[in-house]
Design an enzyme around this catalytic site. Structure first.
Site, PDB file in Angstrom:
ATOM      1  N   LYS A  22      61.584  -4.117  12.382  1.00 41.59           N
ATOM      2  CA  LYS A  22      62.023  -5.189  11.467  1.00 41.59           C
ATOM      3  C   LYS A  22      60.939  -5.519  10.447  1.00 41.59           C
ATOM      4  O   LYS A  22      61.201  -5.619   9.251  1.00 41.59           O
ATOM      5  CB  LYS A  22      62.363  -6.453  12.272  1.00 41.59           C
ATOM      6  CG  LYS A  22      62.591  -7.676  11.392  1.00 41.59           C
ATOM      7  CD  LYS A  22      62.679  -8.973  12.171  1.00 41.59           C
ATOM      8  CE  LYS A  22      61.372  -9.524  12.616  1.00 41.59           C
ATOM      9  NZ  LYS A  22      60.895 -10.767  12.020  1.00 41.59           N
ATOM     10  N   ASN A  23      59.706  -5.714  10.937  1.00 37.84           N
ATOM     11  CA  ASN A  23      58.665  -6.231  10.044  1.00 37.84           C
ATOM     12  C   ASN A  23      58.170  -5.204   9.040  1.00 37.84           C
ATOM     13  O   ASN A  23      57.471  -5.549   8.096  1.00 37.84           O
ATOM     14  CB  ASN A  23      57.512  -6.819  10.864  1.00 37.84           C
ATOM     15  CG  ASN A  23      57.933  -8.161  11.453  1.00 37.84           C
ATOM     16  OD1 ASN A  23      58.947  -8.724  11.063  1.00 37.84           O
ATOM     17  ND2 ASN A  23      57.152  -8.653  12.405  1.00 37.84           N
ATOM     18  N   CYS A 116      57.281 -23.117   9.225  1.00 33.60           N
ATOM     19  CA  CYS A 116      58.314 -22.570  10.090  1.00 33.60           C
ATOM     20  C   CYS A 116      58.009 -22.994  11.510  1.00 33.60           C
ATOM     21  O   CYS A 116      57.016 -23.654  11.768  1.00 33.60           O
ATOM     22  CB  CYS A 116      58.391 -21.058   9.969  1.00 33.60           C
ATOM     23  SG  CYS A 116      57.053 -20.243  10.799  1.00 33.60           S
ATOM     24  N   ARG A 121      51.957 -21.781   8.281  1.00 31.79           N
ATOM     25  CA  ARG A 121      52.082 -20.477   7.616  1.00 31.79           C
ATOM     26  C   ARG A 121      51.985 -20.554   6.090  1.00 31.79           C
ATOM     27  O   ARG A 121      52.952 -20.290   5.368  1.00 31.79           O
ATOM     28  CB  ARG A 121      53.363 -19.768   8.051  1.00 31.79           C
ATOM     29  CG  ARG A 121      53.368 -19.475   9.534  1.00 31.79           C
ATOM     30  CD  ARG A 121      54.574 -18.702   9.957  1.00 31.79           C
ATOM     31  NE  ARG A 121      54.482 -17.283   9.683  1.00 31.79           N
ATOM     32  CZ  ARG A 121      55.480 -16.438   9.898  1.00 31.79           C
ATOM     33  NH1 ARG A 121      56.617 -16.864  10.366  1.00 31.79           N
ATOM     34  NH2 ARG A 121      55.325 -15.158   9.640  1.00 31.79           N
ATOM     35  N   ASP A 306      53.299 -11.280  18.471  1.00 32.70           N
ATOM     36  CA  ASP A 306      54.753 -11.135  18.619  1.00 32.70           C
ATOM     37  C   ASP A 306      55.165 -10.662  20.015  1.00 32.70           C
ATOM     38  O   ASP A 306      56.362 -10.544  20.305  1.00 32.70           O
ATOM     39  CB  ASP A 306      55.312 -10.170  17.556  1.00 32.70           C
ATOM     40  CG  ASP A 306      55.275 -10.779  16.160  1.00 32.70           C
ATOM     41  OD1 ASP A 306      55.076 -12.002  16.050  1.00 32.70           O
ATOM     42  OD2 ASP A 306      55.449 -10.026  15.185  1.00 32.70           O
ATOM     43  N   ARG A 398      68.161 -12.079  14.619  1.00 34.00           N
ATOM     44  CA  ARG A 398      67.288 -11.840  13.461  1.00 34.00           C
ATOM     45  C   ARG A 398      66.468 -10.571  13.645  1.00 34.00           C
ATOM     46  O   ARG A 398      66.130  -9.914  12.664  1.00 34.00           O
ATOM     47  CB  ARG A 398      66.314 -13.012  13.279  1.00 34.00           C
ATOM     48  CG  ARG A 398      66.977 -14.263  12.777  1.00 34.00           C
ATOM     49  CD  ARG A 398      65.947 -15.288  12.427  1.00 34.00           C
ATOM     50  NE  ARG A 398      65.105 -14.798  11.336  1.00 34.00           N
ATOM     51  CZ  ARG A 398      64.226 -15.532  10.687  1.00 34.00           C
ATOM     52  NH1 ARG A 398      64.069 -16.795  11.013  1.00 34.00           N
ATOM     53  NH2 ARG A 398      63.492 -15.020   9.726  1.00 34.00           N
TER      54      ARG A 398
END
Ligand code: EPZ
Length: 419
Positions: A22-23, A116, A121, A306, A398
């Site tokens: 994803k990233n 967030c 951030r 993560d 997500r």
């Protein structure tokens, strides 16, 4: 709203095919803004975040086509150089359109992303990098208004600390700058290397990605290309921890061994068996309790933030006491109170969580406020006695492609239900 129900106690056996990261995928999609030719991304995960970013890119003028495993993006002309609040607020990665828009169009207006769930951030390093490349930046009404009428100019940029997003953003902007750019103290994540490989396939000249110094020789234009997204190391680590916690024997197909060595080190210390195979990575665990192991998150190649929540879920049922220290984000323990509702013993002290393993977790209705926190509750549910219902599944959607199908395919008792 959807929820995920897990009934714990099953061993996991079989294989899981690891999706594209994803990233990396999100930043690769943004690279479409740098060329008027078509960019094709293979091994493209189908996620709420990639769909959402498709919406923003379409707004900016891209044509986005999707089939089973690939995505074609074509931005022949920009329709707009403005990314509105609603399209950035919901997903921070959208902010990365600023540099490419500026490089292609000479000016851009992009909403500031705001905070967030995992912390404040800020984006100061992103903005400083663009200023170093010659952009003038003003903040007005919650928007960044950036101009570089004569184009961006190569520069030496020394990051005061490691930032994945700022490194990627600087790279995406500098490829079309005049002259050379050198990024010092750059992030070294595999996703950065992946983005550099894709940009190079598009005609850019990026070298050193994966090390702390990245050199970018600016070129006049980029062209179309085809690129396969790197397999997701965080998804890999998540399933590895699920197997280590629940017990079983699973091949993580396409997983890249060297992208998760910090996790393999901690998991081996805890008693799981990991092996590198031609097809990917195999994880075996007896189903007996793991041994409590300490861990601290660090920029790559250190232990990824993560994977911290998933590791904590594993430690909740390990034998002994582990100290987990989060050094990347200031507010990334929101999963701890939810795990405690399932019977975990966690003592939070600032950026440390002291986890005393219990012999059994009990299923409960739980919910979390971010993607990785949510999936840690799924791991806890796989080993808990009884049924766990995880709410706010949109967080999982997500970033995890077909999560429940992948786990059910290995024997987990898991399903998506409407609540
Ligand atoms: C990326 O976020 C990932 N997101 C995150 O994954 C990941 O947790 C993080 O890197 C660290 O690995 C995406 O790639 C979309 P950073 P990013 O810039 O780029 C501070 C997930 O669950 N900072 O490396 O935003 C920042 O607040 C997500 O998939 C500044 O102070 O992370 C943090 O404390 C969550 N100023 C630290 O640096 C800046 O301008 C590292 O953040 C930029 C960052």
């Amino acid at each position: 709203m959807d929820a995920i129900k897990v009934r714990g106690g099953n061993l996991l056996r079989g294989e899981v095919v690891i999706s594209g990261a994803k990233n990396s995928a999100l930043k690769l999609m943004v690279a479409t803004l740098l060329t008027d030719e078509k960019l094709t991304l293979k091994r493209m995960p189908d996620l709420a975040d990639t769909r959402f970013l498709s919406g923003l890119l379409t707004h900016l003028g891209a044509t986005v086509e999707r089939d089973a495993a690939s995505m074609g993006l074509h931005t022949e002309r920009l329709a707009s150089a403005e990314a509105p609040y609603d399209l950035v607020r919901k997903m921070r990665a959208s902010f990365n359109v600023l540099g490419p828009l500026l490089a292609r169009n000479g000016e851009a207006r992009v909403s500031l992303p705001g905070g967030c769930a995992i912390g404040a951030r800020p984006v100061d390093l992103h903005l400083k990098a663009l200023e170093a490349l010659g952009a003038t930046i003003e903040l007005a009404d919650g928007y960044v208004e950036a101009k570089a009428k004569k184009g961006l100019i190569g520069a030496q940029i020394v990051f005061p600390f490691v930032s994945v997003g700022a490194t990627e953003h600087a790279m995406l902007a500098a490829v079309l700058a005049k002259g050379d750019t050198v990024l010092e103290n750059a992030a070294r994540e595999p996703e950065i290397q992946d983005i550099a490989d894709c940009l190079n396939a598009m005609g850019a000249r990026v070298s050193g990605a994966g090390s702390s110094t990245i050199t970018i020789q600016g070129v006049d234009r980029l062209h179309g290309a085809e690129h396969a997204v790197v397999p997701d190391r965080i998804e890999t680590g998540t399933y590895a921890l699920a197997v280590a916690t629940a017990g079983g024997d699973v091949l993580l197909r396409d997983a890249v061994w060297k992208h998760n060595t910090a996790l393999w080190d901690r998991m081996s210390a805890a008693g799981a068996t990991l092996s590198q195979e031609i097809e990917g990575v195999r994880v075996k665990a007896s189903g007996e309790r793991l041994t409590a192991t300490d861990m601290e998150t660090r920029p790559y190649p250190g232990f990824p933030t993560d994977e911290q929540a998933q590791f904590m879920a594993a430690m909740c049922v390990a034998d002994g006491r582990s100290v987990i220290r989060e050094t990347i984000f200031e507010n990334r323990f929101m999963h701890a109170p939810e795990l405690m509702r399932m019977g975990a013993k966690i003592d939070l002290r600032g950026n440390e969580a002291i986890v005393t393993g219990v012999s059994e977790l009990r299923g409960a209705p739980v919910m979390a406020t971010d993607l990785r926190a949510s999936v840690s509750l799924v791991i806890a549910g796989l080993v808990a006695a009884g049924e766990t219902t995880i709410g706010r599944v949109y967080h999982l959607d997500r970033g995890f492609e077909n999560l429940e199908a992948k786990l059910a395919g290995c024997g987990a008792d898991i399903e998506r239900v409407k609540e």
